[in-house]
Motif scaffolding. Structure first.
Motif, PDB file in Angstrom:
ATOM      1  N   THR A   2       0.829  -1.207   0.000  1.00 20.07           N
ATOM      2  CA  THR A   2       0.000   0.000   0.000  1.00 20.07           C
ATOM      3  C   THR A   2       0.861   1.253   0.000  1.00 20.07           C
ATOM      4  OG1 THR A   2      -1.717  -1.169   1.264  1.00 20.07           O
ATOM      5  CG2 THR A   2      -1.835   1.232   1.214  1.00 20.07           C
ATOM      6  N   THR A   3       1.909   1.236   0.820  1.00 17.10           N
ATOM      7  CA  THR A   3       2.815   2.385   0.902  1.00 17.10           C
ATOM      8  C   THR A   3       3.528   2.623  -0.421  1.00 17.10           C
ATOM      9  OG1 THR A   3       3.179   1.941   3.259  1.00 17.10           O
ATOM     10  CG2 THR A   3       4.763   3.378   2.148  1.00 17.10           C
ATOM     11  N   LEU A  23       2.505   1.584  -3.508  1.00 20.81           N
ATOM     12  CA  LEU A  23       1.570   1.940  -4.577  1.00 20.81           C
ATOM     13  C   LEU A  23       0.961   3.320  -4.404  1.00 20.81           C
ATOM     14  CD1 LEU A  23      -0.389  -1.427  -5.014  1.00 20.81           C
ATOM     15  CD2 LEU A  23       1.408  -0.504  -6.485  1.00 20.81           C
ATOM     16  N   PHE A  24       0.711   3.694  -3.138  1.00 19.69           N
ATOM     17  CA  PHE A  24       0.029   4.961  -2.877  1.00 19.69           C
ATOM     18  C   PHE A  24       0.765   5.780  -1.813  1.00 19.69           C
ATOM     19  CE2 PHE A  24      -3.094   1.572  -3.747  1.00 19.69           C
ATOM     20  CZ  PHE A  24      -3.580   2.017  -4.967  1.00 19.69           C
ATOM     21  N   PRO A  25       1.903   6.347  -2.162  1.00 22.66           N
ATOM     22  CA  PRO A  25       2.593   7.222  -1.200  1.00 22.66           C
ATOM     23  C   PRO A  25       1.689   8.410  -0.866  1.00 22.66           C
ATOM     24  CG  PRO A  25       3.507   7.465  -3.410  1.00 22.66           C
ATOM     25  CD  PRO A  25       2.586   6.290  -3.459  1.00 22.66           C
ATOM     26  N   THR A  26       1.462   8.643   0.417  1.00 20.66           N
ATOM     27  CA  THR A  26       0.459   9.630   0.834  1.00 20.66           C
ATOM     28  C   THR A  26       0.993  11.066   0.768  1.00 20.66           C
ATOM     29  OG1 THR A  26       1.134   9.263   3.128  1.00 20.66           O
ATOM     30  CG2 THR A  26      -0.754   8.009   2.325  1.00 20.66           C
ATOM     31  N   SER A  39      -3.942  10.248  -3.464  1.00 21.35           N
ATOM     32  CA  SER A  39      -3.138   9.080  -3.111  1.00 21.35           C
ATOM     33  C   SER A  39      -3.526   8.562  -1.724  1.00 21.35           C
ATOM     34  CB  SER A  39      -1.655   9.442  -3.138  1.00 21.35           C
ATOM     35  OG  SER A  39      -0.858   8.325  -2.820  1.00 21.35           O
ATOM     36  N   TRP A  40      -3.780   9.479  -0.810  1.00 22.07           N
ATOM     37  CA  TRP A  40      -4.176   9.097   0.548  1.00 22.07           C
ATOM     38  C   TRP A  40      -5.520   8.366   0.523  1.00 22.07           C
ATOM     39  CZ3 TRP A  40      -8.301  10.714   3.696  1.00 22.07           C
ATOM     40  CH2 TRP A  40      -8.218  10.320   5.026  1.00 22.07           C
ATOM     41  N   PHE A  86      -7.643   0.841  -0.786  1.00 25.07           N
ATOM     42  CA  PHE A  86      -6.884  -0.390  -0.994  1.00 25.07           C
ATOM     43  C   PHE A  86      -6.737  -1.163   0.316  1.00 25.07           C
ATOM     44  CE2 PHE A  86      -2.883  -2.795  -1.345  1.00 25.07           C
ATOM     45  CZ  PHE A  86      -3.125  -3.511  -2.508  1.00 25.07           C
ATOM     46  N   SER A  87      -6.421  -0.449   1.395  1.00 27.23           N
ATOM     47  CA  SER A  87      -6.275  -1.091   2.706  1.00 27.23           C
ATOM     48  C   SER A  87      -7.592  -1.710   3.160  1.00 27.23           C
ATOM     49  CB  SER A  87      -5.796  -0.075   3.746  1.00 27.23           C
ATOM     50  OG  SER A  87      -4.520   0.415   3.428  1.00 27.23           O
ATOM     51  N   SER A 130      -5.100   4.895  -0.938  1.00 24.82           N
ATOM     52  CA  SER A 130      -4.441   3.982  -0.010  1.00 24.82           C
ATOM     53  C   SER A 130      -5.425   3.434   1.014  1.00 24.82           C
ATOM     54  CB  SER A 130      -3.280   4.690   0.705  1.00 24.82           C
ATOM     55  OG  SER A 130      -3.757   5.666   1.618  1.00 24.82           O
ATOM     56  N   GLN A 131      -6.376   4.281   1.431  1.00 25.25           N
ATOM     57  CA  GLN A 131      -7.383   3.833   2.397  1.00 25.25           C
ATOM     58  C   GLN A 131      -8.347   2.827   1.758  1.00 25.25           C
ATOM     59  OE1 GLN A 131      -7.105   4.592   5.646  1.00 25.25           O
ATOM     60  NE2 GLN A 131      -5.248   5.586   4.906  1.00 25.25           N
TER      61      GLN A 131
END
Length: 217
Positions: free
Chosen positions: A41-42, A44-47, A52-53, A59-60, A56-57
């Motif tokens: 996740t980190t 693929l989607f650096p916040t 991107s944030w 995806f998580s 990431s949520q």
């Protein structure tokens, strides 16, 4: 007659005697899988941007729902151990072929509760714990940390209150294959009614505590 937490832990200890290896490795495997997805996740989607944030949520959240199948499989393994039945690593993937939609629905509900109770702390962290907001101020950093900590504690409390009634859902689904997700959650509510505090004390009793030492004069 209800058994005390001490008696329940003694029963669990007796059931696990000589059966530690596979459950421990199974727990390590699930934890490793969760950490691997967290790292992915980190990557693929650096916040560093709002989009991107958010991604990431999402995806998580999806990963959390999928991992619920492994969690239910691990619980199925525990049930077999407690009943003196055969068990193996294949139990971890058992729920993938036993009407997995039931587990996924419960996993979705629990993941949604987790997301809703976590979002406030994530927002506080995103808004206040960044270079622009802090502007090199130690005082601002401390205030942001205190606020984040308070919001995290509040989120944990709300999550606990909302999920304890559902805590037996995976056990019921693993034990009764014909049970629907709705039926499992409803039955879990019934089973946990009047047992919230007892269940919480049982969970807290597993937190390592240092023994008190009395020093004689």
């Amino acid at each position: 007659m209800k058994k005390s937490n001490r008696e329940l832990k003694m029963m669990a200890r007796n059931a696990l005697r000589g059966n530690y290896t596979i459950p421990i490795i199974a727990n390590i495997l699930i934890s490793a899988l969760s950490m691997a997805f967290g790292s992915l996740t980190t990557v693929l989607f650096p916040t560093n941007t709002t989009l991107s944030w958010i991604m990431s949520q999402i995806f998580s959240f999806a990963v959390s729902v999928i991992l619920s199948l492994f969690t239910a499989g691990l619980i199925y393994m525990y049930l077999n151990i407690s009943r003196g039945l055969p068990y193996s690593f294949s139990d971890l993937t058992r729920m993938f072929s036993r009407n997995p939609d039931r587990v996924l629905i419960v996993g979705f509900v629990l993941a949604l509760i987790n997301l809703l109770t976590t979002i406030p702390s994530l927002l506080v962290n995103y808004i206040y714990l960044n270079e622009e907001a802090l502007n090199g101020s130690t005082e601002a950093l401390l205030q942001a940390l205190y606020l984040t900590f308070a919001v995290i504690l509040l989120g944990l409390f709300l999550y606990m209150i909302l999920t304890i009634p559902l805590s037996m859902s995976y056990y019921l689904l693993a034990d009764q294959e014909r049970l629907s997700a709705k039926e499992a959650m409803s039955l879990s509510f019934q089973l946990m009614r009047g047992n919230w505090w007892r269940y919480l004390k049982l969970q807290l009793s597993f937190i390592p505590r240092s023994e008190e030492r009395r020093v004689g004069k």
